[in-house]
Motif scaffolding. Structure first.
Motif, PDB file in Angstrom:
ATOM      1  N   GLN A   1     -11.491   7.581  11.042  1.00  0.00           N
ATOM      2  CA  GLN A   1     -10.164   7.540  10.440  1.00  0.00           C
ATOM      3  C   GLN A   1      -9.703   8.905   9.971  1.00  0.00           C
ATOM      4  O   GLN A   1      -8.561   9.287  10.167  1.00  0.00           O
ATOM      5  CB  GLN A   1     -10.193   6.617   9.230  1.00  0.00           C
ATOM      6  CG  GLN A   1      -9.931   5.216   9.577  1.00  0.00           C
ATOM      7  CD  GLN A   1      -9.465   4.465   8.353  1.00  0.00           C
ATOM      8  OE1 GLN A   1      -8.598   4.919   7.624  1.00  0.00           O
ATOM      9  NE2 GLN A   1     -10.033   3.321   8.129  1.00  0.00           N
TER      10      GLN A   1
ATOM     11  N   THR B   1     -15.028   5.156   8.631  1.00  0.00           N
ATOM     12  CA  THR B   1     -14.426   6.131   7.743  1.00  0.00           C
ATOM     13  C   THR B   1     -14.178   7.462   8.425  1.00  0.00           C
ATOM     14  O   THR B   1     -13.107   8.046   8.339  1.00  0.00           O
ATOM     15  CB  THR B   1     -15.419   6.458   6.614  1.00  0.00           C
ATOM     16  OG1 THR B   1     -16.070   5.289   6.237  1.00  0.00           O
ATOM     17  CG2 THR B   1     -14.735   7.123   5.475  1.00  0.00           C
TER      18      THR B   1
ATOM     19  N   LEU C   1       0.835  -1.200   0.000  1.00  0.00           N
ATOM     20  CA  LEU C   1       0.000   0.000   0.000  1.00  0.00           C
ATOM     21  C   LEU C   1       0.871   1.253   0.000  1.00  0.00           C
ATOM     22  O   LEU C   1       0.554   2.251  -0.635  1.00  0.00           O
ATOM     23  CB  LEU C   1      -0.918  -0.015   1.227  1.00  0.00           C
ATOM     24  CG  LEU C   1      -1.863   1.178   1.403  1.00  0.00           C
ATOM     25  CD1 LEU C   1      -2.822   1.280   0.229  1.00  0.00           C
ATOM     26  CD2 LEU C   1      -2.643   1.061   2.697  1.00  0.00           C
TER      27      LEU C   1
ATOM     28  N   LEU D   1     -12.721   0.139  12.090  1.00  0.00           N
ATOM     29  CA  LEU D   1     -13.138   1.480  12.493  1.00  0.00           C
ATOM     30  C   LEU D   1     -13.725   2.247  11.317  1.00  0.00           C
ATOM     31  O   LEU D   1     -13.381   2.022  10.170  1.00  0.00           O
ATOM     32  CB  LEU D   1     -11.970   2.247  13.099  1.00  0.00           C
ATOM     33  CG  LEU D   1     -11.562   1.697  14.464  1.00  0.00           C
ATOM     34  CD1 LEU D   1     -10.330   2.392  14.973  1.00  0.00           C
ATOM     35  CD2 LEU D   1     -12.701   1.844  15.463  1.00  0.00           C
TER      36      LEU D   1
ATOM     37  N   THR E   1      -8.163  -0.382   9.566  1.00  0.00           N
ATOM     38  CA  THR E   1      -8.865  -1.418   8.815  1.00  0.00           C
ATOM     39  C   THR E   1      -8.974  -2.696   9.649  1.00  0.00           C
ATOM     40  O   THR E   1     -10.028  -3.328   9.704  1.00  0.00           O
ATOM     41  CB  THR E   1      -8.127  -1.722   7.505  1.00  0.00           C
ATOM     42  OG1 THR E   1      -7.940  -0.506   6.794  1.00  0.00           O
ATOM     43  CG2 THR E   1      -8.922  -2.687   6.649  1.00  0.00           C
ATOM     44  N   LEU E   2      -7.875  -3.063  10.303  1.00  0.00           N
ATOM     45  CA  LEU E   2      -7.881  -4.287  11.104  1.00  0.00           C
ATOM     46  C   LEU E   2      -8.892  -4.196  12.242  1.00  0.00           C
ATOM     47  O   LEU E   2      -9.438  -5.203  12.670  1.00  0.00           O
ATOM     48  CB  LEU E   2      -6.487  -4.534  11.692  1.00  0.00           C
ATOM     49  CG  LEU E   2      -5.424  -5.038  10.714  1.00  0.00           C
ATOM     50  CD1 LEU E   2      -4.067  -5.091  11.385  1.00  0.00           C
ATOM     51  CD2 LEU E   2      -5.801  -6.412  10.183  1.00  0.00           C
TER      52      LEU E   2
ATOM     53  N   THR F   1      -3.651   3.543   8.491  1.00  0.00           N
ATOM     54  CA  THR F   1      -4.768   3.018   7.707  1.00  0.00           C
ATOM     55  C   THR F   1      -4.975   1.542   7.992  1.00  0.00           C
ATOM     56  O   THR F   1      -6.094   1.068   8.181  1.00  0.00           O
ATOM     57  CB  THR F   1      -4.489   3.205   6.203  1.00  0.00           C
ATOM     58  OG1 THR F   1      -4.226   4.580   5.979  1.00  0.00           O
ATOM     59  CG2 THR F   1      -5.658   2.767   5.373  1.00  0.00           C
ATOM     60  N   ASN F   2      -3.862   0.808   8.032  1.00  0.00           N
ATOM     61  CA  ASN F   2      -3.924  -0.629   8.256  1.00  0.00           C
ATOM     62  C   ASN F   2      -4.505  -0.963   9.631  1.00  0.00           C
ATOM     63  O   ASN F   2      -5.372  -1.827   9.769  1.00  0.00           O
ATOM     64  CB  ASN F   2      -2.512  -1.206   8.092  1.00  0.00           C
ATOM     65  CG  ASN F   2      -2.490  -2.711   8.249  1.00  0.00           C
ATOM     66  OD1 ASN F   2      -2.117  -3.210   9.292  1.00  0.00           O
ATOM     67  ND2 ASN F   2      -2.916  -3.424   7.220  1.00  0.00           N
TER      68      ASN F   2
END
Lengths: 335, 350
Positions: A312, A309, A62, A307, A303-304, A299-300
């Motif tokens: 973030q 949008t 990424l 959470l 995502t894990l 970001t990772n």
């Protein structure tokens, strides 16, 4: 990594030699702390899912696309400029390299044609930016804003606003491969970082970049061809956009006029939290690398952890501010 | 380095201003009401398939919720998943960045989820990573924007984009009742998406049947702002219109604003997608809006349901077929004053 120069000493005159380790390290300390905290949060909240080698590779893949552009952006910003058109150049390069014409030529000769055309298109757009800024005396913000609009427009015209699919299996196989377990695009990213570090810190080109960004007039009086150097910087950034286009082409197996939308903001944010001064004259490739890794790790981790949008976006904004404040404080205390 | 100090102070001031602005904005835009309407329409199947089975972990990823329809997609998928105690739904950040969406799917693969429900930002660009997931033994359900390889998904849920155009065009033809020489205008969505091209194709094919054609066409981007911009230009270019089809009710909010600003009411407007606001306007029958075409925002909820059935090895109970079908194409009915009450409960909020 510890032998970074302290660019603050290079203003206004070009620095000579290596001004050593501890200061450079201190400047990056805030970034290291931020990244370590993120990793601790990642391990604490996601455990093995975060710490697995597969996940690390996911983060690096990424990071690769935006990372390569951020390295180029480091040069332009260090040289006192800014480039808002990188996402549009990436889109144009990806579209140009995947038209039926280019793909047919690549089919007849070799897929390397697609790679060359992407990089050439990127370099050409960068050169146009540089010429407009250096010789046309247009403010970088405006010149690259114009490029942003026209490059994406041209990409849409060429692609007829459709997504172009890459048929060449050789291209996809090469860039999709994972020799010694590391994806090719991550290896390319590493090479670009190494080359960028060397160019900025170990060559005359790098010293001139600091000088031009710190004080263009002083640089001119010192005999540096400021205008020509500015063109080189934007051409270099354009080239990295071309490389990023090839990476994104291999990741998506497509070329599209929508590729790289708003990537300029991610790249500029990574460069700035890395410690490169927006006003120029001070820049660090290693800091940029950390900046990119902090954003992609963030970001990772989000995502894990499932959470939303909106959370973030808020966290990203807060982290930009905290990282810059933290890093400024540490740098100032040490100097 | 004393010169840094004012700069630092300024940095703190800027940071403070941002923090304050964030708080204010957050307070202003927190509209929690209204959005829950769609959830009324989302329920269990009321068949044996509802019985709790083995636990299913489903990864879900969709583009950024920058318009109401897309917001409803994620919301209805989440609502649907909550109704089954055997579903664990992992929702990845909504994004219009294909690079990021690819990495979300890679994360799902690393996590070894049972199924992935994927509404790609760009179907073609997500095909290769979806294929990778399928190869890793994960059930992939493709929603709304189609992959370009049949190997990349087990099942695909699609709205009928061509059918939307046909429904809208047929309504125009019926309403025109044989009159010719009428001016028809069209405001499309994002032109680079195949779904937009399909909608326009359906519309022009249906119009052809009664001797009409699209005289003016502009494209917007599904957002309110883009709708306003596109419609203003269109109204400027076309001094007289008889029928206007707008592909999307979210951008339609902007389109209506432009129509009101221009003071135009000589034409009949048909919407698309079927938002609750538009349906209420059709019901009230006091504006240019006389009809809309449904494009279900519950597609991803259906995707979640199908993914659960696929992983648990169940079939669609109302079909004789043993396996879950490879593709579901949802209908695109036209909604007018006569039948609006049927569709209003499942409509989404812009």
């Amino acid at each position: 990594m510890t032998s970074l120069q302290d660019p603050s000493l290079s203003v206004p005159a070009p620095p000579k030699g290596d001004r050593g380790g501890s200061i450079g390290l201190a400047r990056n300390l805030g970034l290291v702390i931020a990244l370590v905290i993120l990793c601790i949060v990642g391990v604490a909240t996601a455990g093995d899912r975060f710490a697995s080698s597969d996940n690390v590779l996911t983060i690096l893949r990424l990071a690769a696309v935006v990372g390569v552009i951020s390295i180029g952006m480091t040069f332009v910003i260090t040289g006192g400029g800014i480039d808002l058109s990188v996402g549009a150049i990436l889109a144009l390069a990806s579209v140009w390299a995947t038209t039926t014409g280019t793909q047919a030529m690549a089919g007849d000769v070799h897929w390397i044609i697609m790679v060359f055309s992407a990089i050439l298109v990127g370099a050409a757009c960068g050169t146009i930016n540089g010429l407009l800024i250096a010789y046309g005396r247009i403010v970088p913000f405006i010149a690259t804003l114009a490029m942003l609009a026209s490059a994406r427009g041209l990409a849409e015209i060429i692609a007829d606003r459709k997504t172009q699919i890459i048929r060449d299996q050789g291209f996809l196989d090469f860039f999709g491969a994972e020799p010694i377990g590391i994806p090719v695009i991550v290896i390319i990213f590493a090479l670009v970082v190494a080359a960028g570090w060397f160019l900025l810190n170990r060559t005359t080109f790098g010293r001139r970049t600091f000088a031009v960004g710190g004080n263009p007039e002083a640089a001119r009086l010192a005999g540096i061809k400021v205008q020509r150097h500015t063109v080189y910087l934007y051409a270099l950034l354009g080239t990295t956009c071309g490389i990023a286009a090839v990476m994104l082409m291999s990741r998506t197996t497509t070329g599209s006029s929508t590729h790289g939308t708003l990537i300029e903001l991610d790249a500029i944010a990574a460069v700035v939290i890395g410690g490169t001064l927006l006003s120029g004259g001070r820049g660090t490739v290693v800091g940029t690398l950390f900046g990119v890794l902090i954003f992609t790790t963030l970001t990772n981790v989000f995502t894990l952890n499932n959470l939303s949008t909106s959370a973030q976006a808020v966290a990203k904004g807060v982290i930009i501010v905290i990282a810059v404040l933290l890093q400024q404080r540490i740098a100032n205390r040490k100097t | 380095m004393s010169t840094i100090h004012p700069r630092r102070r300024r940095a703190f001031a800027v940071a403070g201003a941002f923090a304050a602005a964030t708080l204010v904005l957050g307070a202003c835009t927190n509209n929690s009401g209204g959005d829950d309407d769609t959830s009324d329409a989302i329920s269990k199947s009321n068949t044996d398939n509802d019985k709790s089975g083995e636990k299913v972990v489903i990864g879900f990823s969709a583009p950024a919720a920058d318009h109401g329809w897309m917001g409803s997609i994620t919301k209805s998928a989440t609502t649907q998943a909550e109704q089954y105690d055997d579903i664990e739904l992992k929702v990845a950040e909504g994004t219009n960045d294909v690079n990021l969406q690819i990495s979300q799917v890679e994360t799902f693969i690393n996590d070894k989820v049972d199924a992935i429900v994927l509404l790609p930002f760009d179907g073609a660009a997500m095909t290769s990573v979806a294929r990778k997931a399928m190869d890793a033994g994960i059930v992939v359900v493709n929603v709304d924007r189609e992959f370009n390889s049949p190997f990349a998904a087990r099942t695909t849920v699609l709205g009928d984009n061509y059918g939307m155009g046909v429904s809208a065009g047929t309504f125009v033809c019926d309403d025109a009742a044989g009159k010719t020489g009428l001016k028809v205008a069209e405001i499309a969505g994002i032109d680079s998406l195949p779904l937009t091209q399909d909608r326009s194709q359906g519309f022009s094919d249906a119009l052809k049947a009664c001797g009409l054609k699209v005289d003016n066409r502009v494209a917007a981007e599904f957002t309110v702002e883009s709708g306003e911009k596109a419609a203003s230009n269109l109204l400027q270019a076309a001094p007289k219109i008889d029928y206007l089809w707008n592909h999307d009710d979210d951008q339609g909010v902007g389109v209506l604003a432009a129509i009101n600003n221009a003071g135009r009411d000589e034409f009949t407007m048909i919407g698309g997608a079927g938002s609750a606001d538009v349906m209420e306007a059709i019901k009230a029958d006091n504006s240019v809006l006389k009809a809309t075409v449904v494009y279900p925002s519950t597609q991803a909820a259906d995707g979640v349901k199908l993914a659960r059935l696929l992983v648990q090895g169940k079939s669609l109970s109302d079909l004789a077929e043993i396996e879950v079908p490879r593709m579901l194409k949802l209908a695109a009915p036209i909604v007018t004053k006569e039948n609006v009450d049927t569709y209003l409960p499942s409509a989404f909020r812009s």
